[in-house]
Scaffold this active site. Structure first.
Site, PDB file in Angstrom:
ATOM      1  N   TYR A  51       0.858  -1.195   0.000  1.00  0.00           N
ATOM      2  CA  TYR A  51       0.000   0.000   0.000  1.00  0.00           C
ATOM      3  C   TYR A  51       0.881   1.228   0.000  1.00  0.00           C
ATOM      4  O   TYR A  51       1.813   1.332   0.805  1.00  0.00           O
ATOM      5  CB  TYR A  51      -0.912   0.028   1.231  1.00  0.00           C
ATOM      6  CG  TYR A  51      -2.356  -0.189   0.863  1.00  0.00           C
ATOM      7  CD1 TYR A  51      -2.980   0.689  -0.011  1.00  0.00           C
ATOM      8  CD2 TYR A  51      -3.078  -1.272   1.349  1.00  0.00           C
ATOM      9  CE1 TYR A  51      -4.302   0.490  -0.386  1.00  0.00           C
ATOM     10  CE2 TYR A  51      -4.390  -1.477   0.977  1.00  0.00           C
ATOM     11  CZ  TYR A  51      -5.005  -0.589   0.109  1.00  0.00           C
ATOM     12  OH  TYR A  51      -6.286  -0.779  -0.274  1.00  0.00           O
ATOM     13  N   ASP A 197      -6.011  13.598 -24.959  1.00  0.00           N
ATOM     14  CA  ASP A 197      -5.941  12.203 -24.533  1.00  0.00           C
ATOM     15  C   ASP A 197      -5.214  11.445 -25.647  1.00  0.00           C
ATOM     16  O   ASP A 197      -5.795  11.130 -26.682  1.00  0.00           O
ATOM     17  CB  ASP A 197      -7.366  11.667 -24.336  1.00  0.00           C
ATOM     18  CG  ASP A 197      -7.375  10.208 -23.932  1.00  0.00           C
ATOM     19  OD1 ASP A 197      -6.324   9.556 -24.027  1.00  0.00           O
ATOM     20  OD2 ASP A 197      -8.453   9.715 -23.542  1.00  0.00           O
ATOM     21  N   ARG A 232      -0.937  -2.458 -18.763  1.00  0.00           N
ATOM     22  CA  ARG A 232      -2.256  -1.829 -18.798  1.00  0.00           C
ATOM     23  C   ARG A 232      -2.330  -0.769 -17.699  1.00  0.00           C
ATOM     24  O   ARG A 232      -2.146  -1.078 -16.514  1.00  0.00           O
ATOM     25  CB  ARG A 232      -3.306  -2.917 -18.561  1.00  0.00           C
ATOM     26  CG  ARG A 232      -4.699  -2.590 -18.927  1.00  0.00           C
ATOM     27  CD  ARG A 232      -5.474  -3.853 -19.206  1.00  0.00           C
ATOM     28  NE  ARG A 232      -5.062  -4.394 -20.494  1.00  0.00           N
ATOM     29  CZ  ARG A 232      -5.511  -3.944 -21.670  1.00  0.00           C
ATOM     30  NH1 ARG A 232      -6.415  -2.999 -21.722  1.00  0.00           N
ATOM     31  NH2 ARG A 232      -5.067  -4.467 -22.799  1.00  0.00           N
TER      32      ARG A 232
END
Ligand code: DSN
Length: 432
Positions: A51, A197, A232
């Site tokens: 984390y 984008d 990804r």
């Protein structure tokens, strides 16, 4: 600890099957690519356990000193690759990167002007079925019917009429380049933010084969897994134009915050929780690969192969939207071939030629049927295929498209597809 194959044969079998599918067939989906073993290894690592909410040096958890290093490596490589002032490598995907852009630059109900989905745009650029279209007042520009290309004068008129708060550029199925300077002058004229984008074309932009949006857009978002050939995921960047880095006054403190600070906060805690540190390590590896000279050579081949294939389709009387391509993809309008996109995708799939059905501008079919298919060159170029092979792939596709019901034709094409793929080996492992 046990190997996956031993512990969970059911899941391992799926991995084996999918690896075989990727090895044996022609992957022609424009948004897909094949990453290196090193990129896969970083993803399949112990970093998945950590984390690390926050940013390097400013985390909400202890024990982040190693993952801090890798996130800094990724950020620095992203900045070097795109000549950027700032980068955030935490977005889990292109869609969450875009969510952070919206959260930073717009308030609910603000007006957005973006490329129509049916003209090559993206769901997150204001589609009514996406949070972007639900939360904001999304309006659209499109390509011209005669040319299949954007006309900057038409877009300027539309922007003057609509006066959007933000203009988005970027597409999932536009085979041409963008005029960022013209977009910025329109944005400045109407008082809009400019967002690019570049998910599809990031690799080509990194290789300087297409125009560079970073000097012009206030913010640039991307995925890392398409032409960029990484894991990804998503990423945000700001160029080295000081005007673009100026932010706005924070309501609580009254302090002027830079867009970069606001975007960092919009990623976490604005739209995401803990970053995927194994994916960030993998992004670092992929960005390192992209900084090497052979990456530029690869991207040159991506474009050359795409152009060679497009030219062969044109010779065979196929209608290409905009008449060809400047980048890694082409969009074929199949209406003169008497077959829908859905039928073509299915028939080609039976021959292990994987494409996706795609709306074409001014389509007469629904998005589930479509009149077109989209084809991209990045993945098969990674395998090493050159222009001759891409021309041959176009011929094989033509055989299927003109004989979609013929098992004999499809079997024959499938055989040649497998033979060609064998000549350009891909993965010799299932688990990296
Ligand atoms: N779904 C991606 C594509 O195929 O282009 C875009 O996010």
């Amino acid at each position: 600890m046990k190997h996956l194959k031993e512990q969970d044969p059911e899941v391992y079998q799926v991995l084996e099957n999918e690896t075989r599918r990727q090895n044996d067939g022609m992957e022609l989906i424009a948004s897909e690519n094949f990453v290196t073993r090193a990129v896969i290894q970083a993803m399949g690592s112990t970093l998945t356990n950590k984390y690390a909410e926050g940013l390097p040096g400013k985390r909400y958890y202890g024990g982040c000193h190693h993952v801090d290093v890798v996130e800094d490596v990724a950020r620095n490589r992203a900045k070097a690759l795109f000549n950027a002032e700032w980068a955030n490598v935490q977005p889990h995907s292109g869609a969450t990167a875009n969510a952070a852009v919206y959260l930073t630059f717009l308030k609910p109900g603000d007006t957005l002007l973006g490329l129509d989905l049916s003209h090559g745009g993206h769901l997150t650029h204001g589609s009514p079925v996406n949070f972007s279209g639900i939360t904001y007042d999304a309006r659209f520009y499109g390509v011209e019917k005669e040319t299949g290309r954007l006309d900057m004068n038409v877009i300027r008129d539309k922007a003057r009429e609509i006066r959007p708060r933000m203009i988005s550029i970027g597409a999932s199925a536009y085979p041409r380049d963008f005029d960022y300077e013209a977009f910025r002058s329109i944005a400045d004229e109407v008082g809009a933010f400019l967002w690019m984008d570049m998910a599809h074309t990031a690799g080509l932009i990194a290789a300087r084969l297409l125009n560079d949006p970073l000097p012009h857009a206030h913010v640039v978002s991307t995925t890392t897994h398409k032409t960029l050939r990484g894991p990804r995921g998503g990423m945000l960047l700001i160029g080295k134009d000081s005007e673009n880095t100026l932010g706005k006054v924070a309501p609580k403190s009254g302090r002027v915050k830079m867009w970069s600070e606001l975007l960092d906060s919009a990623v976490f805690p604005g739209t995401q929780g803990g970053p995927l540190m194994h994916v960030i390590a993998s992004k670092a590896v992929a960005l390192g690969e992209a900084l090497k000279d052979d990456f530029t050579e690869y991207q040159k081949k991506v474009v050359a192969n795409s152009k060679a294939m497009a030219a062969r389709f044109l010779e065979m009387d196929y209608h290409l939207v905009s008449g060809g391509t400047d980048n890694h993809l082409m969009l074929i309008d199949l209406r003169n071939k008497n077959i829908t996109g859905k039928q073509a995708e299915e028939a080609l799939g039976r021959a292990d030629l994987t494409v996706n059905k795609n709306m074409v501008p001014f389509d007469t079919q629904s998005p589930f049927v479509t009149s077109g298919i989209r084809i991209g060159s990045p993945a098969m170029t990674t395998r090493g295929m050159g222009e001759d092979v891409f021309r041959r792939i176009a011929e094989l596709m033509d055989q299927v498209i003109t004989n979609p019901e013929s098992d004999t034709v499809i079997e024959k094409v499938r055989g040649e597809v497998h033979q060609l793929c064998e000549q350009y080996p891909l993965y010799d492992f299932v688990i990296a």
